[in-house]
Each structure stands twice: as structure tokens, then as C-alpha cells.
Motif scaffolding. Structure first.
Motif, PDB file in Angstrom:
ATOM      1  N   ALA A  96      18.602 -22.953 -44.565  1.00 46.72           N
ATOM      2  CA  ALA A  96      19.683 -22.486 -45.437  1.00 46.72           C
ATOM      3  C   ALA A  96      20.727 -23.564 -45.650  1.00 46.72           C
ATOM      4  O   ALA A  96      21.124 -23.853 -46.790  1.00 46.72           O
ATOM      5  N   TYR A  97      21.227 -24.168 -44.562  1.00 47.55           N
ATOM      6  CA  TYR A  97      22.292 -25.155 -44.783  1.00 47.55           C
ATOM      7  C   TYR A  97      21.762 -26.465 -45.359  1.00 47.55           C
ATOM      8  O   TYR A  97      22.483 -27.190 -46.039  1.00 47.55           O
ATOM      9  N   GLN A  98      20.478 -26.757 -45.149  1.00 47.63           N
ATOM     10  CA  GLN A  98      19.912 -27.917 -45.822  1.00 47.63           C
ATOM     11  C   GLN A  98      19.679 -27.633 -47.304  1.00 47.63           C
ATOM     12  O   GLN A  98      19.826 -28.534 -48.139  1.00 47.63           O
ATOM     13  N   LEU A  99      19.364 -26.397 -47.649  1.00 48.57           N
ATOM     14  CA  LEU A  99      19.256 -26.019 -49.062  1.00 48.57           C
ATOM     15  C   LEU A  99      20.608 -26.195 -49.751  1.00 48.57           C
ATOM     16  O   LEU A  99      20.688 -26.725 -50.862  1.00 48.57           O
ATOM     17  N   ALA A 100      21.675 -25.756 -49.099  1.00 44.77           N
ATOM     18  CA  ALA A 100      23.012 -25.904 -49.673  1.00 44.77           C
ATOM     19  C   ALA A 100      23.394 -27.365 -49.832  1.00 44.77           C
ATOM     20  O   ALA A 100      24.064 -27.747 -50.803  1.00 44.77           O
ATOM     21  N   ALA A 101      22.967 -28.199 -48.891  1.00 47.56           N
ATOM     22  CA  ALA A 101      23.280 -29.626 -48.958  1.00 47.56           C
ATOM     23  C   ALA A 101      22.519 -30.319 -50.085  1.00 47.56           C
ATOM     24  O   ALA A 101      23.066 -31.193 -50.767  1.00 47.56           O
ATOM     25  N   ARG A 102      21.280 -29.913 -50.306  1.00 45.47           N
ATOM     26  CA  ARG A 102      20.419 -30.626 -51.244  1.00 45.47           C
ATOM     27  C   ARG A 102      20.391 -30.002 -52.636  1.00 45.47           C
ATOM     28  O   ARG A 102      20.077 -30.677 -53.620  1.00 45.47           O
ATOM     29  N   GLU A 113      22.704 -17.800 -38.781  1.00 42.83           N
ATOM     30  CA  GLU A 113      22.596 -16.986 -37.574  1.00 42.83           C
ATOM     31  C   GLU A 113      22.047 -17.795 -36.400  1.00 42.83           C
ATOM     32  O   GLU A 113      20.869 -18.115 -36.337  1.00 42.83           O
ATOM     33  N   ASP A 114      22.910 -18.130 -35.495  1.00 41.74           N
ATOM     34  CA  ASP A 114      22.588 -18.657 -34.176  1.00 41.74           C
ATOM     35  C   ASP A 114      21.659 -19.878 -34.187  1.00 41.74           C
ATOM     36  O   ASP A 114      20.597 -19.883 -33.563  1.00 41.74           O
ATOM     37  N   ILE A 115      22.108 -20.903 -34.873  1.00 40.38           N
ATOM     38  CA  ILE A 115      21.416 -22.198 -34.801  1.00 40.38           C
ATOM     39  C   ILE A 115      22.455 -23.284 -35.012  1.00 40.38           C
ATOM     40  O   ILE A 115      23.456 -23.070 -35.704  1.00 40.38           O
ATOM     41  N   GLY A 116      22.213 -24.434 -34.412  1.00 40.45           N
ATOM     42  CA  GLY A 116      23.199 -25.487 -34.435  1.00 40.45           C
ATOM     43  C   GLY A 116      22.938 -26.586 -35.443  1.00 40.45           C
ATOM     44  O   GLY A 116      22.001 -26.530 -36.245  1.00 40.45           O
ATOM     45  N   ALA A 117      23.779 -27.612 -35.365  1.00 38.48           N
ATOM     46  CA  ALA A 117      23.610 -28.818 -36.167  1.00 38.48           C
ATOM     47  C   ALA A 117      22.876 -29.900 -35.381  1.00 38.48           C
ATOM     48  O   ALA A 117      22.464 -30.906 -35.956  1.00 38.48           O
ATOM     49  N   GLU A 118      22.739 -29.692 -34.085  1.00 37.82           N
ATOM     50  CA  GLU A 118      21.901 -30.538 -33.234  1.00 37.82           C
ATOM     51  C   GLU A 118      20.929 -29.618 -32.510  1.00 37.82           C
ATOM     52  O   GLU A 118      21.348 -28.667 -31.853  1.00 37.82           O
ATOM     53  N   TRP A 182      23.955 -32.883 -38.470  1.00 41.15           N
ATOM     54  CA  TRP A 182      25.373 -32.770 -38.806  1.00 41.15           C
ATOM     55  C   TRP A 182      25.647 -33.158 -40.259  1.00 41.15           C
ATOM     56  O   TRP A 182      26.464 -32.526 -40.935  1.00 41.15           O
ATOM     57  N   GLU A 183      24.988 -34.181 -40.745  1.00 40.73           N
ATOM     58  CA  GLU A 183      25.243 -34.617 -42.123  1.00 40.73           C
ATOM     59  C   GLU A 183      24.937 -33.496 -43.111  1.00 40.73           C
ATOM     60  O   GLU A 183      25.702 -33.257 -44.056  1.00 40.73           O
ATOM     61  N   ASP A 184      23.821 -32.790 -42.897  1.00 38.11           N
ATOM     62  CA  ASP A 184      23.487 -31.678 -43.789  1.00 38.11           C
ATOM     63  C   ASP A 184      24.485 -30.535 -43.643  1.00 38.11           C
ATOM     64  O   ASP A 184      24.901 -29.933 -44.636  1.00 38.11           O
ATOM     65  N   TRP A 185      24.861 -30.214 -42.411  1.00 38.05           N
ATOM     66  CA  TRP A 185      25.816 -29.131 -42.191  1.00 38.05           C
ATOM     67  C   TRP A 185      27.148 -29.412 -42.877  1.00 38.05           C
ATOM     68  O   TRP A 185      27.769 -28.512 -43.447  1.00 38.05           O
ATOM     69  N   LEU A 186      27.570 -30.665 -42.859  1.00 34.05           N
ATOM     70  CA  LEU A 186      28.877 -31.031 -43.406  1.00 34.05           C
ATOM     71  C   LEU A 186      28.833 -31.423 -44.877  1.00 34.05           C
ATOM     72  O   LEU A 186      29.880 -31.700 -45.466  1.00 34.05           O
ATOM     73  N   SER A 187      27.637 -31.432 -45.477  1.00 38.09           N
ATOM     74  CA  SER A 187      27.516 -31.910 -46.859  1.00 38.09           C
ATOM     75  C   SER A 187      27.885 -30.872 -47.901  1.00 38.09           C
ATOM     76  O   SER A 187      28.061 -31.211 -49.072  1.00 38.09           O
ATOM     77  N   SER A 188      27.989 -29.619 -47.521  1.00 41.14           N
ATOM     78  CA  SER A 188      28.393 -28.581 -48.473  1.00 41.14           C
ATOM     79  C   SER A 188      29.736 -28.005 -48.047  1.00 41.14           C
ATOM     80  O   SER A 188      30.119 -28.096 -46.877  1.00 41.14           O
ATOM     81  N   ASP A 189      30.439 -27.409 -49.007  1.00 38.68           N
ATOM     82  CA  ASP A 189      31.742 -26.826 -48.679  1.00 38.68           C
ATOM     83  C   ASP A 189      31.890 -25.416 -49.235  1.00 38.68           C
ATOM     84  O   ASP A 189      33.000 -24.895 -49.334  1.00 38.68           O
ATOM     85  N   CYS A 190      30.779 -24.778 -49.585  1.00 34.65           N
ATOM     86  CA  CYS A 190      30.845 -23.380 -50.013  1.00 34.65           C
ATOM     87  C   CYS A 190      31.250 -22.512 -48.822  1.00 34.65           C
ATOM     88  O   CYS A 190      31.121 -22.928 -47.664  1.00 34.65           O
ATOM     89  N   PRO A 191      31.766 -21.307 -49.062  1.00 34.08           N
ATOM     90  CA  PRO A 191      32.115 -20.433 -47.937  1.00 34.08           C
ATOM     91  C   PRO A 191      30.927 -20.218 -47.009  1.00 34.08           C
ATOM     92  O   PRO A 191      29.793 -20.026 -47.478  1.00 34.08           O
ATOM     93  N   ALA A 192      31.178 -20.259 -45.714  1.00 34.57           N
ATOM     94  CA  ALA A 192      30.089 -20.119 -44.738  1.00 34.57           C
ATOM     95  C   ALA A 192      30.530 -19.256 -43.573  1.00 34.57           C
ATOM     96  O   ALA A 192      31.694 -19.297 -43.149  1.00 34.57           O
ATOM     97  N   LEU A 193      29.583 -18.499 -43.057  1.00 37.81           N
ATOM     98  CA  LEU A 193      29.769 -17.697 -41.853  1.00 37.81           C
ATOM     99  C   LEU A 193      28.729 -18.138 -40.835  1.00 37.81           C
ATOM    100  O   LEU A 193      27.525 -18.137 -41.133  1.00 37.81           O
ATOM    101  N   LEU A 194      29.175 -18.524 -39.657  1.00 34.93           N
ATOM    102  CA  LEU A 194      28.278 -18.860 -38.552  1.00 34.93           C
ATOM    103  C   LEU A 194      28.345 -17.720 -37.547  1.00 34.93           C
ATOM    104  O   LEU A 194      29.419 -17.410 -37.015  1.00 34.93           O
ATOM    105  N   MET A 211      31.007 -26.616 -34.879  1.00 37.62           N
ATOM    106  CA  MET A 211      30.469 -26.480 -36.235  1.00 37.62           C
ATOM    107  C   MET A 211      31.485 -25.822 -37.164  1.00 37.62           C
ATOM    108  O   MET A 211      31.682 -26.262 -38.302  1.00 37.62           O
ATOM    109  N   ALA A 212      32.139 -24.768 -36.676  1.00 38.28           N
ATOM    110  CA  ALA A 212      33.121 -24.070 -37.501  1.00 38.28           C
ATOM    111  C   ALA A 212      34.360 -24.921 -37.744  1.00 38.28           C
ATOM    112  O   ALA A 212      34.944 -24.894 -38.837  1.00 38.28           O
ATOM    113  N   ALA A 213      34.756 -25.691 -36.738  1.00 40.20           N
ATOM    114  CA  ALA A 213      35.968 -26.496 -36.862  1.00 40.20           C
ATOM    115  C   ALA A 213      35.776 -27.682 -37.802  1.00 40.20           C
ATOM    116  O   ALA A 213      36.700 -28.056 -38.540  1.00 40.20           O
ATOM    117  N   ARG A 214      34.604 -28.261 -37.798  1.00 37.83           N
ATOM    118  CA  ARG A 214      34.381 -29.493 -38.547  1.00 37.83           C
ATOM    119  C   ARG A 214      34.043 -29.257 -40.017  1.00 37.83           C
ATOM    120  O   ARG A 214      34.230 -30.157 -40.848  1.00 37.83           O
TER     121      ARG A 214
END
Length: 248
Positions: A96-102, A113-118, A182-194, A211-214
Motif C-alpha cells: 500500500a505505501y509503496q503504491l502511494a509512493a510510486r 496495519e501493523d507493518i514497519g518501514a524496516e 523508509w524512502e517509500d514510506w516518506l515519499s507520499s504525504d496523503c493522509p495516513a493511519l498506522l 513512522m508516525a512522527a517522521r
């Protein structure tokens, strides 16, 4: 639908609501989100594919990051959708977050839902699961305690009972998921819920907070569950998702 000559199965729960694409985790399939779809109707139309190598979808030549992400983009295009909210659990959360990035123009908001950036996960334990056995009872016995996570994946085939995926494919797939994203997680800025399960052995509280802070426009919600939040506490999960969706 067909993608690169492969059948990609999906559930479209229908209705007049806004579209929400729901991506499952390893070992699972689209119907894991049935209760969520019912809870969100009629305001949200949930579409939940069986991702490559899972459920009723065909196996693929690879289980690469690009492969999963491009399948999701192809499904959105096939349905003629734009600006979709994308929800994903575990493997599906990374997708999902890689789709948003790309494909930022396809995604209006993220629910992870319950997965990290590393990620450094190991699914090699599944290699002991049988390929085929004569009866369902025998399969349940061979799967042992793991069967509670695999009920939806149990199938009867012409040559016996087995699972809707190949364990070796899952090991290959998680090997492609592991790494620093991390690059993919931080590449989008649409509203997100973790969403973090506080008893999860996959995502730690410290990592979820980072993840939420960055990432801008990201909120963190915690539920007292393990890794499979949507299955362990379906009502709490649906309320949490609904509250986020109502804010969009």
C-alpha cells in the motif's frame, strides 16, 4: 481480471460508496476483509484482491516489490477508479505505501496495519507444512497450532487437501519484502493511519511512533491485539478505520 497472462482474483463488495482497496498479508486472501467491508457499507465500497500467489489468483514468475505494486495499480485501472483509499495488512501494508509512493495520483489516503518501514521477517517455518494430504482432518492435524491463521486458505484439490498458496512462494515473497523502506514510506504525504497491535511481534511501539512522527499527515492508533488486528478485534479495527475515513 488478467494481468500479464495471469488471473488476478478479487472480491468487490459493491455498493455506492467511495472505493477502498484492501490488501491482505502473507498466507491470507481478500475475504479476510469481509467483516470490515460489511462494517463500512454503504459509505465505502471495499475491493479486496487475492494478491499474486494467494487465494484464487495465479502464481507469478516473481514476488518482487514491483510485481505486487503493479498488480494493485492494474486492478485500480481495470475498475476505472482514481483517488482510492488503500488499506494493507503486513505484506499488503508495504504494498500500500509503496503504491502511494510510486503512483501518487491513484492513492488519496493510506491505512497501514501493523507493518514497519524496516522489515526483517522469517517465514521459513511454513516450509514444514504439507503440500497435499488425503483429508481435511489430516491437513488440520499436520498444520497444528498454525491452522487458526490458515482456515481461509484450506482447499480441496483433485489430488487431495492443501493450502491456497505454496509455502516456498511465501518464503520467497517475504525475502523481497525484507529491507529498509523508509524512502517509500516518506515519499507520499496523503493522509495516513498506522494501526499498531500493541502485542504484535512484527511492529514495535518505538518503530510505529517513529513512522508516525517522521511522515506528515500521519496518525497512529493502537489496539490491544497481536499482528492481525483486523481478525483479532474486528469491531475495534472497523471503528478505528471508520473514524479515520470520516475525517477525510
Amino acid at each position: 481480471m488478467t494481468v500479464d497472462g495471469r488471473s488476478l482474483s478479487y472480491l468487490d463488495f459493491g455498493g455506492p460508496g467511495r472505493p477502498l482497496l484492501a490488501l491482505h498479508g502473507h498466507f491470507n486472501e481478500g475475504r479476510t476483509f469481509t467483516k470490515l467491508a460489511q462494517a463500512l457499507a454503504p459509505d465505502w465500497r471495499v475491493v479486496a484482491p487475492d494478491q499474486r500467489g494467494h487465494g484464487f489468483s495465479d502464481r507469478a514468475a516473481d514476488f518482487s516489490r514491483d510485481g505486487y505494486v503493479n498488480d494493485a495499480a492494474a486492478l485500480i485501472a481495470h475498475l476505472g477508479l482514481t483517488q482510492v483509499v488503500v488499506l494493507g495488512h503486513s505484506l499488503g501494508g508495504v504494498n500500500a505505501y509503496q503504491l502511494a509512493a510510486r503512483y501518487p495520483r491513484l492513492v488519496s489516503a493510506l491505512i497501514v496495519e501493523d507493518i514497519g518501514a524496516e522489515i526483517d521477517d522469517d517465514l521459513s517455518f511454513c516450509l514444514t507444512w504439507p503440500h497435499r494430504v488425503p483429508t481435511r482432518t489430516a491437513l488440520v492435524e499436520r498444520l497444528g497450532p498454525s491452522v487458526r491463521y490458515l482456515t481461509d486458505a484450506i482447499r480441496e484439490f483433485p489430488d487431495g487437501w492443501g493450502l491456497a498458496f505454496r509455502p516456498q512462494d511465501m518464503v520467497t515473497s517475504v525475502g523481497r519484502v525484507n529491507g529498509n523502506h523508509w524512502e517509500d514510506w516518506l515519499s507520499s504525504d496523503c493522509p495516513a493511519l498506522l494501526i499498531h497491535g500493541t502485542r504484535s511481534d512484527t511492529l514495535t511501539a518505538r518503530h510505529a511512533e517513529a513512522m508516525a512522527a517522521r511522515r506528515p499527515n500521519t496518525r497512529l492508533a493502537e489496539l490491544a491485539t497481536g499482528h492481525t488486528v483486523h481478525e483479532t478485534d474486528p469491531s475495534g479495527f472497523a471503528r478505528t478505520v471508520r473514524a479515520f475515513l470520516d475525517s477525510l
